[in-house]
Design a protein around this motif. Structure first.
Motif, PDB file in Angstrom:
ATOM      1  N   HIS A  41      38.063  28.595  49.912  1.00  0.00           N
ATOM      2  CA  HIS A  41      39.424  28.448  48.937  1.00  0.00           C
ATOM      3  C   HIS A  41      39.737  29.911  48.747  1.00  0.00           C
ATOM      4  CE1 HIS A  41      40.930  29.375  45.077  1.00  0.00           C
ATOM      5  NE2 HIS A  41      41.850  28.548  45.328  1.00  0.00           N
ATOM      6  N   ALA A  42      41.261  30.158  49.079  1.00  0.00           N
ATOM      7  CA  ALA A  42      41.650  31.609  48.656  1.00  0.00           C
ATOM      8  C   ALA A  42      43.256  31.275  48.247  1.00  0.00           C
ATOM      9  CB  ALA A  42      41.685  32.460  49.782  1.00  0.00           C
ATOM     10  N   GLY A  43      43.327  30.198  47.330  1.00  0.00           N
ATOM     11  CA  GLY A  43      44.625  29.694  46.827  1.00  0.00           C
ATOM     12  C   GLY A  43      44.881  28.116  47.347  1.00  0.00           C
ATOM     13  N   VAL A  44      45.789  27.572  46.564  1.00  0.00           N
ATOM     14  CA  VAL A  44      46.130  26.145  47.049  1.00  0.00           C
ATOM     15  C   VAL A  44      47.568  26.075  46.923  1.00  0.00           C
ATOM     16  CG1 VAL A  44      45.871  23.674  46.223  1.00  0.00           C
ATOM     17  CG2 VAL A  44      43.877  25.155  46.147  1.00  0.00           C
ATOM     18  N   ARG A  53      47.084  37.428  44.523  1.00  0.00           N
ATOM     19  CA  ARG A  53      48.559  36.900  44.537  1.00  0.00           C
ATOM     20  C   ARG A  53      48.540  35.409  43.527  1.00  0.00           C
ATOM     21  NH1 ARG A  53      50.078  34.445  50.355  1.00  0.00           N
ATOM     22  NH2 ARG A  53      49.966  36.666  50.969  1.00  0.00           N
ATOM     23  N   ALA A  54      49.801  35.166  43.149  1.00  0.00           N
ATOM     24  CA  ALA A  54      49.765  33.734  42.331  1.00  0.00           C
ATOM     25  C   ALA A  54      50.095  32.719  43.298  1.00  0.00           C
ATOM     26  CB  ALA A  54      51.055  33.712  41.504  1.00  0.00           C
ATOM     27  N   VAL A  66      45.524  30.850  34.419  1.00  0.00           N
ATOM     28  CA  VAL A  66      44.281  30.277  35.399  1.00  0.00           C
ATOM     29  C   VAL A  66      43.968  31.471  36.357  1.00  0.00           C
ATOM     30  CG1 VAL A  66      43.046  28.407  36.528  1.00  0.00           C
ATOM     31  CG2 VAL A  66      45.047  28.046  34.960  1.00  0.00           C
ATOM     32  N   ALA A  67      42.823  31.744  36.267  1.00  0.00           N
ATOM     33  CA  ALA A  67      42.357  32.834  37.637  1.00  0.00           C
ATOM     34  C   ALA A  67      41.394  32.107  38.211  1.00  0.00           C
ATOM     35  CB  ALA A  67      41.898  34.016  36.854  1.00  0.00           C
ATOM     36  N   VAL A  70      46.528  32.505  39.500  1.00  0.00           N
ATOM     37  CA  VAL A  70      46.248  33.735  40.402  1.00  0.00           C
ATOM     38  C   VAL A  70      44.883  33.777  40.902  1.00  0.00           C
ATOM     39  CG1 VAL A  70      46.477  36.154  40.031  1.00  0.00           C
ATOM     40  CG2 VAL A  70      47.982  35.164  38.740  1.00  0.00           C
ATOM     41  N   TYR A  71      45.062  33.859  42.183  1.00  0.00           N
ATOM     42  CA  TYR A  71      43.804  34.164  42.908  1.00  0.00           C
ATOM     43  C   TYR A  71      43.284  35.548  42.930  1.00  0.00           C
ATOM     44  CZ  TYR A  71      41.564  35.190  47.419  1.00  0.00           C
ATOM     45  OH  TYR A  71      40.875  35.511  48.635  1.00  0.00           O
ATOM     46  N   ARG A  72      42.068  35.887  42.833  1.00  0.00           N
ATOM     47  CA  ARG A  72      41.768  37.268  42.610  1.00  0.00           C
ATOM     48  C   ARG A  72      40.549  37.327  43.827  1.00  0.00           C
ATOM     49  NH1 ARG A  72      42.804  40.663  38.253  1.00  0.00           N
ATOM     50  NH2 ARG A  72      41.146  41.964  39.606  1.00  0.00           N
TER      51      ARG A  72
END
Length: 393
Positions: free
Chosen positions: A140-143, A169-170, A126-127, A217-219
């Motif tokens: 949102h920049a990651g959960v 980063r993951a 998942v990206a 992974v957050y892009r």
């Protein structure tokens, strides 16, 4: 269900947008897609959940547009986010499916990083994108997971150029407001769980990907503005959705937000990383955290910075599984953790007391608070030695 398809060619990616009313938001989203996607290799799949405003007329208009290939699916009533997304994914023709909320506005070059993540990294399932509020701050920049076992947007409200949100980063999870998946993988995993109603579908999906050995992974180079929670009834099922997630994933929802309190570029690569569990004497994780909890989080943060993997178990979690754990550290407090068979267990002290004698601990390890780099280098060496010594019986 009505279907309108304006293109017979096979796109590389399909953008699936579930809708329920708010045609003005859908129109703004569409305009941004036309302006910033700009390739005939992308199709847009709208799934209208029985909108009663001007959405149907708007969709008829864009279905005849030559700007981007469009497919429109129309349900007689509101089937919810999960089911609409699954319908869209099944109808999609692209190898990559991007789920996108209709209350978003995409920025220039938003799609390429998501597609590249899936193309270049087979370990990624998942990206996710960087989502900004209309005022430019981070939505949102990651959960990740907080001390109450609840997934949350860890960098909510951060500046868009904050170093903490500027690196790939993951994360355990990314938001479904804009996420990309490989279509066949997504369908093979069963798609979104339709038992959720407009909430937590993305959390559950990312955890199922993780269970299958694939990362989220957050892009940060994919940027989207998100108005957030604009759909009618968006928060009506929050309690039930949260409970469904906790019932299914409680053992996986262990606090890990301390992993992300520093830029990814500052994380060291450990030659022999340890998996460590900290046992803290916190009676109620929903209460104000005691000093032991804060100290444990500081320790976890520094260990994670050095490349180790850390979990924190408060009193209610003390019997959780420690599969794959190399070492247990018990923090002194009003409740004493009793070492159990398995990995070695050490008592963490502040250098003024030694409560390990005769208590079943493998050792007492001293780490002054606050600790210096030299202190921590010595402490880390002790951890490695203890882990190599073997487990408790």
């Amino acid at each position: 269900m009505m279907n309108m398809d304006t293109s017979a060619s096979t796109p590389a990616a399909s953008v699936v947008i579930p809708l329920f009313n708010r045609v003005e938001l859908t129109a703004a989203c569409w305009e941004s897609l036309v302006a910033h996607t700009g390739t005939a290799e992308v199709e847009v799949v709208f799934v209208d959940n029985g909108s009663a405003d001007g959405t149907a007329a708007f969709l008829r208009g864009v279905a005849g547009s030559a700007a981007l290939p469009v497919t429109v699916l129309t349900n007689a009533d509101n089937q919810g986010f999960a089911k609409a997304c699954n319908q869209g994914a099944r109808a999609a023709r692209g190898g990559v499916v991007v789920f996108l909320n209709n209350d978003t506005v995409v920025h220039e070059n938003w799609l390429a990083p998501l597609a590249a993540e899936l193309a270049d990294h087979p370990e990624t399932g998942v990206a996710g994108a960087k989502l900004l509020y209309p005022d430019g701050t981070v939505q949102h920049a990651g959960v990740c997971v907080n001390r109450w076992n609840i997934p949350y947007h860890v960098f909510l409200g951060a500046a868009p150029d904050d170093p903490l949100v500027s690196g790939r980063r993951a994360f355990p999870m990314v938001t479904g407001a804009c996420m990309a998946v490989r279509r066949e993988e997504f369908l093979a995993l069963g798609g979104f769980d339709e038992g959720y109603v407009n909430g937590h579908e993305d959390v559950d999906l990312c955890l199922r990907y993780a269970e299958a050995g694939l990362r989220s992974v957050y892009r940060p180079d994919s940027v989207v503005t998100h108005h957030e929670s604009q759909s009618e009834g968006r928060m009506a099922h929050c309690r039930a959705n949260t409970q469904r997630t906790l019932d299914r994933w409680l053992d996986r929802l262990v606090q890990d937000d301390f992993n992300y309190d520093f830029p990814e570029s500052e994380r060291l690569i450990a030659s022999d990383p340890l998996s460590i569990v900290l046992k803290i004497p916190a009676e109620d994780k929903r209460a104000a955290p005691p000093p032991a909890t804060l100290r444990a989080e500081g320790l976890a943060r520094e260990l994670c910075r050095r490349g180790h993997r850390v979990r924190i178990h408060a009193v209610p979690d003390w019997d959780r599984t420690m599969d794959g754990c190399d070492l247990v550290l018990a923090v002194p407090g009003p409740r004493r953790y009793v070492p159990k068979p398995g990995p070695p267990c050490a008592l963490l002290t502040d250098g003024t007391r030694d409560g390990a004698s005769g208590a079943g601990y493998a050792a007492a390890l001293s780490l002054a608070d606050p600790f210096t780099r030299r202190d921590f280098d010595e402490f880390e060496t002790s951890l490695r030695a203890l882990a190599r010594a073997g487990g408790c019986s």
